[in-house]
Design an enzyme around this catalytic site. Structure first.
Site, PDB file in Angstrom:
ATOM      1  N   VAL A 172       0.817  -1.215   0.000  1.00  0.00           N
ATOM      2  CA  VAL A 172       0.000   0.000   0.000  1.00  0.00           C
ATOM      3  C   VAL A 172       0.854   1.270   0.000  1.00  0.00           C
ATOM      4  CG1 VAL A 172      -0.218   0.258   2.512  1.00  0.00           C
ATOM      5  CG2 VAL A 172      -2.070   1.014   1.030  1.00  0.00           C
ATOM      6  N   ALA A 322       5.782  -5.427   6.874  1.00  0.00           N
ATOM      7  CA  ALA A 322       4.413  -5.462   6.343  1.00  0.00           C
ATOM      8  C   ALA A 322       4.351  -4.684   5.046  1.00  0.00           C
ATOM      9  CB  ALA A 322       3.420  -4.876   7.341  1.00  0.00           C
ATOM     10  N   ASP A 323       3.519  -5.174   4.139  1.00  0.00           N
ATOM     11  CA  ASP A 323       3.226  -4.454   2.909  1.00  0.00           C
ATOM     12  C   ASP A 323       1.873  -3.765   2.967  1.00  0.00           C
ATOM     13  OD1 ASP A 323       5.296  -5.264   0.502  1.00  0.00           O
ATOM     14  OD2 ASP A 323       5.218  -6.742   2.097  1.00  0.00           O
ATOM     15  N   ARG A 324       1.020  -4.239   3.871  1.00  0.00           N
ATOM     16  CA  ARG A 324      -0.279  -3.599   4.056  1.00  0.00           C
ATOM     17  C   ARG A 324      -0.885  -4.117   5.357  1.00  0.00           C
ATOM     18  NH1 ARG A 324      -4.080  -1.429  -0.174  1.00  0.00           N
ATOM     19  NH2 ARG A 324      -2.534  -2.179  -1.680  1.00  0.00           N
ATOM     20  N   ALA A 332      -0.630  -8.131   5.412  1.00  0.00           N
ATOM     21  CA  ALA A 332       0.016  -8.790   4.274  1.00  0.00           C
ATOM     22  C   ALA A 332       1.519  -8.580   4.373  1.00  0.00           C
ATOM     23  CB  ALA A 332      -0.504  -8.221   2.955  1.00  0.00           C
TER      24      ALA A 332
END
Length: 433
Positions: A172, A322-324, A332
């Site tokens: 995100v 974390a990516d989102r 995620a």
């Protein structure tokens, strides 16, 4: 979610980022060049310095071996931007910097995973846009041909930003960075093409400074929380997955930044890195950073060894990136994180997510709504020794349910569960925005 930009000056001087130490800037006109043909970690004697200011961190050394941990270089002088990225596919054996000469180069660097890590993806996208608008002759000529005034220039820029958003879908940070930049470009004070371009370059440089500052705050908050929970005199035993250090950011790192801060306080007891199949970011990149920084009692393990390692060697906390992060705390991150969280919960080990505030996505209620990128089968087959033609499934990420997460560490503080056992991500974002 953006931070203020008061006091930023017109970007006329060279700003070189990133990582832990900065050397001579490579020539921007070369497409590919190798700064070190082979990397040797045997004589590393790195010590981190947590007292550096954010501005210093982007322009000066953060460790004695920082040439190896510099994820990119960027400069802007006399109206021209120069930008290179470290080809992380060549690590740990070779240090190769690739020149980003146009926006397609930035898109490809992100998509091909020459660079990776949610914070760094966002930064590379914005820097790539700055290069496109100042240094790519084709784009500059197209800008010269616009006759509709500043609004037409803005439309031109927004189309470039939409293109960058197609590079990778899960993190995100990229989308938040583009949204933040859109607001800056749309500012009423931008009344000319020059205003628009200068606002983008200024913000790109600001992002470099902000990322290092945010990462150091993440490290500090995370270390404080872990040391409050675990009081062994020698400190905390950490397990991590993927790469979340200087190579995934503008410097210092997120989850690995927590380990760095513990090391600065002489409270990192040990660190174990999962290899992180199939791209091996743990074995290629995190192990490389750990060795460069001389972290105590390091250990590289296969992804399938996590439970056995924790049982045999012990661990106090898993700290991951974390990516989102969704409104309910579902997170995620790199594939394999979910199974590590299950192991941690079963074995009574804390499981922390460490990520920038911009990773919190309150528009998605739960992890079921996250688009999970699937990578080409060859990326797994070519590195596994599998027979040609074998079918496979190769998602780049998985989603860890909030139930398995102890806390979420950001530069604004640590988000903990309420009395109801749930994360109030929306309330945390509202309080700190």
């Amino acid at each position: 979610m953006g931070d203020g930009r008061a006091g930023l000056r017109h970007p006329s001087k060279k700003v070189v980022g990133v990582g832990c130490r900065l050397g001579a800037e490579p020539a921007g006109e070369e497409k590919v060049f190798v700064m070190k043909s082979r990397n040797n970690l045997k004589n590393s004697n790195t010590k981190s310095n947590s007292s550096s200011s954010a501005t210093t961190a982007t322009t000066a050394a953060m460790s004695n071996n920082g040439d190896n941990l510099r994820s990119l270089t960027f400069s802007y002088e006399n109206g021209t931007a120069k930008f290179t990225v470290l080809d992380q596919l060549a690590l740990p054996h070779e240090t190769t910097y690739v020149a980003i000469l146009k926006i397609e180069d930035a898109w490809d660097a992100i998509r091909s995973m020459r660079i990776r890590g949610a914070p760094l993806i966002a930064i590379v996208a914005v820097l790539g846009l700055a290069v496109e608008l100042t240094s790519n002759a084709k784009a500059v000529k197209e800008l010269d041909g616009l006759t509709g005034g500043v609004e037409e220039v803005k439309t031109f820029v927004f189309q470039k930003m939409d293109y960058l958003k197609t590079s990778r879908p899960t993190a995100v940070n990229l989308f938040n960075a583009m949204e933040e930049l859109k607001g800056i470009v749309d500012n009423a004070d931008n009344t000319s093409r020059e205003d628009v371009v200068n606002s983008i370059v200024t913000h790109a440089q600001y992002m470099l400074e902000r990322d290092v500052s945010d990462n150091k705050a993440i490290g500090s908050h995370g270390a404080d929380d872990l040391l409050a929970r675990h009081t062994h005199p020698d400190g905390v035993r950490v397990v991590t997955i993927c790469n979340t250090g200087s190579l995934a950011t503008a410097g210092w790192g997120t989850a690995l930044g927590v380990a760095r801060e513990l090391q600065c306080r002489n409270k990192l007891r040990s660190i174990a890195a999962l290899e992180t199949r199939p791209y091996n970011q743990g074995s290629r990149l995190t192990a490389y950073e750990i060795m460069t920084e001389n972290m105590p009692n390091p250990c590289l393990i296969c992804d399938s060894m996590a439970a056995s390692y924790i049982r045999a060697k012990g661990a106090d906390a898993c700290v991951v990136g974390a990516d989102r992060v969704c409104a309910n705390g579902d997170t995620a991150n790199k594939i394999g994180t979910f199974q590590l969280s299950i192991i941690a919960k079963e074995m009574g080990v804390d499981f922390f997510v460490a990520s920038p505030f911009t990773t919190l996505d309150v528009d998605l209620e739960s992890g079921d709504m996250i688009e999970i990128e699937e990578r080409p089968p060859g990326e797994m087959l070519d590195s596994s020794g599998a027979p040609k033609g074998m079918s496979c499934w190769n998602p780049a990420f998985d989603v860890t349910p909030a139930d398995y997460i102890t806390g979420i560490i950001t530069e604004k503080g640590v988000l903990r569960k309420g009395a109801d056992g749930k994360f109030d991500v929306k309330g945390f974002v509202a309080k700190h925005s």
